[in-house]
Write an enzyme that holds these catalytic residues in place. Structure first.
Site, PDB file in Angstrom:
ATOM      1  N   CYS A  87       3.230  -2.569   4.354  1.00  0.00           N
ATOM      2  CA  CYS A  87       2.912  -1.391   3.546  1.00  0.00           C
ATOM      3  C   CYS A  87       2.556  -0.208   4.452  1.00  0.00           C
ATOM      4  O   CYS A  87       3.429   0.276   5.163  1.00  0.00           O
ATOM      5  CB  CYS A  87       1.794  -1.746   2.567  1.00  0.00           C
ATOM      6  SG  CYS A  87       1.714  -0.631   1.159  1.00  0.00           S
ATOM      7  N   HIS A 195       3.617  -7.131   0.107  1.00  0.00           N
ATOM      8  CA  HIS A 195       2.451  -7.742   0.761  1.00  0.00           C
ATOM      9  C   HIS A 195       2.515  -9.269   0.792  1.00  0.00           C
ATOM     10  O   HIS A 195       1.963  -9.916  -0.105  1.00  0.00           O
ATOM     11  CB  HIS A 195       1.180  -7.343  -0.005  1.00  0.00           C
ATOM     12  CG  HIS A 195       0.786  -5.918   0.164  1.00  0.00           C
ATOM     13  ND1 HIS A 195      -0.074  -5.494   1.151  1.00  0.00           N
ATOM     14  CD2 HIS A 195       1.131  -4.807  -0.527  1.00  0.00           C
ATOM     15  CE1 HIS A 195      -0.249  -4.180   1.058  1.00  0.00           C
ATOM     16  NE2 HIS A 195       0.473  -3.745   0.048  1.00  0.00           N
ATOM     17  N   GLU A 197       0.777 -11.185   2.593  1.00  0.00           N
ATOM     18  CA  GLU A 197      -0.585 -11.723   2.792  1.00  0.00           C
ATOM     19  C   GLU A 197      -1.354 -11.816   1.475  1.00  0.00           C
ATOM     20  O   GLU A 197      -2.405 -12.448   1.421  1.00  0.00           O
ATOM     21  CB  GLU A 197      -1.343 -10.863   3.823  1.00  0.00           C
ATOM     22  CG  GLU A 197      -1.966  -9.573   3.315  1.00  0.00           C
ATOM     23  CD  GLU A 197      -0.974  -8.434   3.064  1.00  0.00           C
ATOM     24  OE1 GLU A 197       0.256  -8.665   3.163  1.00  0.00           O
ATOM     25  OE2 GLU A 197      -1.433  -7.324   2.739  1.00  0.00           O
TER      26      GLU A 197
END
Lengths: 223, 91
Positions: A87, A195, A197
């Site tokens: 991002c 994302h 994660e």
């Protein structure tokens, strides 16, 4: 695997990044403040997290890309070290010249925050070897400026060299060729808007991001 | 040594979609200004620099191309003028 999560003023996914690295890449994950001149000894992976560094002023990632730690990150990348930018981290990578292209305003001007589907296009990288080619994974996005742009020659080169590793199934932001994530020529730097994660535990709604961290762990072992 | 005032104008390249400009254009059209087209929204940045004209112009070009704009997606141009003594501002 020793991970350095870089914190800029305005990073807000740094905690998520550290959590995923501690959960899936063993011990040794730590925060590194952007004014530091060097990375911790033995850093294997630099994680540039999401957020709004410097409030997105001037351009997303532009000021963070010129902060002191980025010289060390560039040197790490030149040595072949792994760099993952998610991002705002992807925006920092393009602004610093570690990856080609730029991220501009989403096609419809809306900030988008929802799960999207990505197709894994290249499994021959250190970030994607745990996936299967063509596999569709669900990972969240949260960005206002994720519209990937590069000049036609650059896009042709990225496509020709297999540097487009993730593509949106339903392009949410207008990115050229549905590009969601690219790797550097050497394959050791990955930038992506979604994302991974935030998709590492069933509790979070998806575990599909684990493959990226499993790939990295495998890549380091086989080095 | 002189003081110069610089104005830097940054706009998205013509080949890049400018959704902000398009939204403004559509709004103008709804306000019965249908004859207005080609709206592009950009940035305007002011700076003051001191030094000789040649030094300052070279520095401004560098700042504009390396920090204030991103040549991948933006065009930038600048204007520079020498400040004549103390600027007097009336109320």
């Amino acid at each position: 695997m020793k991970t350095a999560v870089i914190q800029f003023p305005g990073s807000n996914c740094d905690g998520d990044a550290l959590h995923a690295a501690q959960l899936l890449l063993d011990q040794g994950a730590q925060f590194v403040w952007h004014t530091e001149a060097g990375l911790p000894q033995g850093t294997d992976l630099v994680f540039l997290p999401g957020g709004f560094s410097y409030g997105d002023h001037l351009r997303s990632g532009a000021i963070a890309a010129r902060s002191p730690i980025m010289q060390a990150v560039k040197a790490h990348a030149e040595r072949g070290g792994y760099v993952l930018g998610v991002c705002n981290g992807f925006q920092v990578l393009t602004e610093s010249g570690l990856l080609p292209g730029a991220l501009s305003r989403n096609r419809d001007l809306h900030f988008l925050c929802r799960p999207v589907h990505l197709r894994v296009e290249n499994t021959g990288t250190a970030f994607t070897s745990a996936y299967t080619k063509g596999q569709v994974i669900e990972v969240p996005i949260a960005h206002g400026e994720g519209n990937y742009y590069a000049d036609p020659e650059t896009v042709a080169r990225l496509e020709g060299e297999g540097q487009v590793v993730f593509r949106y199934v339903d392009n949410p932001n207008g990115s050229l060729n549905d590009i969601a994530g690219i790797v550097s020529e050497r394959g050791n730097v990955l930038g992506m808007m979604p994302h991974p994660e935030r998709a590492v535990e069933a509790l979070l709604g998806s575990e599909d991001g684990r493959g990226l961290f499993d790939s990295l762990k495998g890549a380091l072992v086989s080095r | 040594m002189s003081t110069f005032k610089a104005k830097v104008f940054v706009t998205l390249k013509p080949s890049i979609l400018d959704p902000q400009g398009r939204t403004v254009e559509r709004a103008l059209s709804h306000l019965d200004h249908g004859n207005v087209g080609g709206v592009r929204v950009g940035k305007y940045i002011e700076l003051t620099l001191s030094g000789s004209r040649a030094e300052v112009e070279a520095q401004l070009k560098d700042i504009t191309e390396s920090v204030l704009s991103n040549p991948v997606m933006e065009d930038a141009r600048w204007e520079i003028s020498e400040q004549q003594g103390e600027e007097r501002v009336g109320a």
